[in-house]
Design a protein around this motif. Structure first.
Motif, mmCIF file in Angstrom:
data_model
loop_
_atom_site.group_PDB
_atom_site.id
_atom_site.type_symbol
_atom_site.label_atom_id
_atom_site.label_comp_id
_atom_site.label_asym_id
_atom_site.label_seq_id
_atom_site.Cartn_x
_atom_site.Cartn_y
_atom_site.Cartn_z
ATOM 1 N N LYS A 585 89.659 69.758 -18.879
ATOM 2 C CA LYS A 585 89.525 68.944 -20.595
ATOM 3 C C LYS A 585 89.378 67.427 -19.268
ATOM 4 O O LYS A 585 87.913 66.506 -19.419
ATOM 5 N N LYS A 586 90.354 67.015 -18.907
ATOM 6 C CA LYS A 586 90.060 65.628 -18.483
ATOM 7 C C LYS A 586 89.320 65.376 -17.117
ATOM 8 O O LYS A 586 88.653 64.146 -17.050
ATOM 9 N N ASP A 589 85.958 65.850 -18.164
ATOM 10 C CA ASP A 589 85.638 63.765 -19.322
ATOM 11 C C ASP A 589 85.107 63.420 -17.608
ATOM 12 O O ASP A 589 83.942 62.549 -17.535
ATOM 13 N N GLU A 593 81.442 61.253 -17.871
ATOM 14 C CA GLU A 593 82.038 60.003 -17.732
ATOM 15 C C GLU A 593 82.507 58.736 -16.845
ATOM 16 O O GLU A 593 82.342 57.762 -16.282
#
Ligand SMILES: Nc1ncnc2c1ncn2[C@@H]1O[C@H](COP(=O)(O)OP(=O)(O)OP(=O)(O)O)[C@@H](O)[C@H]1O
Length: 690
Positions: A585-586, A589, A593
């Motif tokens: 997930k990181k 992200d 982002e």
């Protein structure tokens, strides 16, 4: 008798032309080959010496132009023999013309630290001494050159100029193969030597400093009277020796890097070749003549050998040629002035002089700049008696008055005599490499025009302060090195595993105690940071488990804190699904982002790929899963695959810097870069106090 030249209008122009900043400086001995300089040759025809002969016969030599002449060929009356030289001076030529045309131009090389030679050659009675020395009414090359050189030296040494120039003279003759000092006739036969750079030296030859033309006359005129001169049938005052006036121009740089240059000017009046059937020589004159002719014969052989490029040049076959080694095929700018006579009786001598001169113009010299550092910039510091004494002795040695008032030096320099002594001894014992470094710095500073305090050749007090500063800096460096070592040792000690932990949690840092093997290189400090991070991670999370898998080379810190490498079972990381999901997930992200810079922290993502990812994101919106990377233009499926499957190296074993994602070292062959990225992200999250 006075040798003072009446006027020399060109002197000013020459002086200013050579004193400008654009003076050529070629370096000798620095690997660059000096430029070539051909021996310049000029011929001077003297006028008939008596009207009677002149009225009876035509001259056997005739000018064609300022560089060429022709001689009647008496074997074939219809033909003439033509010669071309750098200059031809006819019977009406003046001393001034000869000097300005052929000699004056080479004087500037002396102030470049190069050597120059002027040789007067020719049969006896043809005008060599007249050309070189002349008379008070018609001064020749020697007085004119001396006047100009002294003037140049004065101008160059003027206040504010970079060089201090001094001139000195020596005067010798080669008489019957003996080198005699005309300034000190009692000194006997002198030896000619050659230094390592091929410069010809005469140890023991008197050298007189001269600052003015009257200084020169004061030494030169009496010395000339010592010269061997005798009457022959062809010349009432025939030179029975080769006379050599040596003028040394020594330059010392006033500022850094304190170079010194030495230029030597040889002004040589050769004895004339003699046909003894005509000279009527007998006894001592015949003997003299034999020596003169032999040395001139060797001179011819030297020129021929040089022209033919022979490996051996017979310089050593006569004293004359040994002395001229610098000037012919050597390091000097040389000019040969052949003097010839117009009378028929000189015909054979004229032809042989012209032939010799024509051969000489093929001789090539390689003049180079004789430059070095001034001895005081290199020499060990000489200690005064006071400096050599210890503080108490120095005190005793001081007079009471001096003790009470103190010298300016003692008040300004608080260092004790013993401190001074040790510092000064340091300089005198300085490692040559260190000294060379300092000198290079000097040169560099000098070349950059620095006018700052020189490192060497400063007043003693400043020099000591400089040395002390250097020493203090060196000590400081040593102290810092020690401190660094201590810190490294401390860090390694901190990282040594806690024995209690050892029992519970096996890690790569702490493999089973039974491990032994070959000694490997100690862990480098570069591994400190990542290992700390791993430990923190391990302490804070039990989500990474190590499983025993199979044989593998491992490192084990030995009791002597040396890593031990051995084939043993190895440990593979098994990451909990929860941590993996978190990491994924990181990563997603970050892909969605992160800035291009942040993206570059991922394995296999460089600047270009990071920009492509950002571009794709702007165009298509966020990635829905990490594998979507494949859709990024410019990133092929293969690249994504390699991004995901790359097996990370074992960097920390070899001291890879912490910026490398060394967490990858915990992954086994199956673990992927993705895992490494995930671990890295997870670890950073756990280690981040926020
Ligand atoms: N260009 C000239 N103009 C006027 N006189 C000259 C010239 N050249 C030479 N002489 C005169 O010729 C004579 C012989 O000249 P000089 O002594 O210079 O010859 P030399 O070549 O040196 O002879 P040696 O080899 O025997 O010493 C002298 O009296 C000299 O003054």
């Amino acid at each position: 008798m006075s040798l003072r030249a009446k006027t020399c209008p060109q002197r000013r122009e020459m002086a200013s032309a050579t004193s400008g900043p654009g003076r050529c400086v070629s370096k000798g001995g620095l690997g660059r080959r000096p430029p070539l300089a051909r021996v310049r040759v000029a011929v001077r025809l003297r006028p008939f010496m008596d009207g009677e002969t002149e009225a009876k016969e035509l001259p056997c030599v005739r000018a064609i132009d300022s560089c060429s002449l022709e001689v009647a060929n008496w074997k074939k009356y219809q033909e003439t023999l033509k010669y071309q030289f750098d200059a031809f001076y006819g019977e009406k030529s003046t001393q001034q013309e000869v000097y300005v045309g052929s000699v004056q131009p080479i004087l500037r090389h002396l102030l470049e630290g190069q050597n120059a030679s002027v040789l007067a050659y020719g049969p006896t009675g043809a005008g060599k001494t007249h050309t070189m020395l002349g008379s008070p009414e018609q001064p020749g090359v020697i007085p004119r050159a001396l006047m100009d050189l002294l003037q140049l030296a004065r101008e160059e040494s003027a206040e504010g100029r970079p060089w201090d120039v001094s001139v000195a003279m020596s005067y010798l003759e080669i008489y019957q193969e003996k080198v005699l000092d005309l300034l000190d006739p009692a000194s006997g036969d002198l030896v000619i030597r050659e230094d390592c750079r091929g410069n010809i030296l005469i140890p023991g030859l008197t050298q007189k400093p001269i600052t003015s033309f009257s200084d020169f006359e004061q030494h030169f005129l009496p010395a000339s009277r010592n010269r061997a001169v005798g009457a022959t049938r062809l010349n009432q005052r025939s030179s029975r020796s080769h006379a050599v006036l040596l003028v040394k121009v020594d330059q010392r740089e006033r500022l850094t890097p304190f170079r010194q240059r030495e230029g030597k000017l040889y002004l040589i009046d050769l004895a004339g070749s003699e046909d003894n059937r005509r000279t009527g020589n007998q006894g001592i004159r015949l003997k003299e003549s034999g020596a003169i002719n032999t040395s001139l014969f060797v001179l011819g052989k030297v020129v021929d050998a040089l022209n033919q490029g022979l490996p051996r040049i017979p310089y050593r076959d006569s004293k004359l040629t040994r002395l001229l080694q610098d000037s012919l095929g050597g390091s000097a700018h040389s000019i040969l002035i052949a003097n010839i006579a117009p009378e028929r009786r000189f015909y054979q001598d004229t032809i042989s002089a012209l032939n010799f001169t024509a051969r000489s113009k093929e001789v090539i010299n390689r003049p180079f700049t004789n430059e070095s550092l001034q001895p005081h910039a290199l020499a060990p510091v000489k200690l005064s008696q006071k400096e050599l004494l210890g503080p108490s002795e120095a005190k005793k040695a001081k007079g009471p008055e001096e003790e009470s008032t103190g010298s300016p030096e003692s008040t300004a320099a608080p260092a004790s005599a013993s401190q001074k002594l040790s510092l000064l001894q340091k300089l005198s014992n300085m490692d040559p490499a260190m000294l060379e470094n300092l000198l290079s710095m000097e040169r560099l500073l000098g070349s950059q025009g620095s006018q700052g305090t020189p490192l060497l050749n400063t007043p003693k007090r400043e020099r000591m302060v400089l040395i002390k500063t250097v020493e203090e800096k060196n000590l400081e460096i040593e102290r810092l090195k020690m401190k660094q070592k201590e810190l490294e040792a401390k860090v390694l000690a901190q990282e040594a595993p806690d024995p209690r932990e050892k029992e519970n949690t096996p890690t790569i840092l702490q493999p089973p105690a039974s491990y032994s093997g070959t000694v490997a290189k100690p862990l480098k400090k570069a591994v400190v940071m990542p290992l700390q991070r791993i430990q923190k991670q391990r302490e804070s999370s039990n989500k990474i488990h190590l499983l025993k898998k199979g044989p593998k080379r491992k490192l084990e810190p030995s009791p002597e804190s040396e890593a031990v490498e051995k084939d043993e079972d190895y440990w593979e990381v098994q990451i909990s699904p929860e941590l993996l999901a978190h990491g994924r997930k990181k990563l997603l992200d970050l892909l969605n982002e992160g800035s291009a810079r942040e993206l570059r922290s991922l394995q296999r993502i460089g600047q270009k790929k990071a920009q492509l990812i950002v571009g794709w994101r702007e165009l298509h919106g966020p990635f829905s899963e990490v594998e979507d990377l494949e859709q990024v233009e410019g990133i092929s499926g293969k690249q994504v695959e390699s991004f995901l499957k790359v097996r990370p190296p074992l960097p920390f074993l070899h001291g890879v810097p912490p910026s490398q994602p060394t967490l990858g070292c915990y992954a086994n062959a199956r673990s992927s870069s993705l895992q490494a990225n995930l671990l890295s992200l997870a670890a950073s999250q756990h280690s981040d106090p926020s």
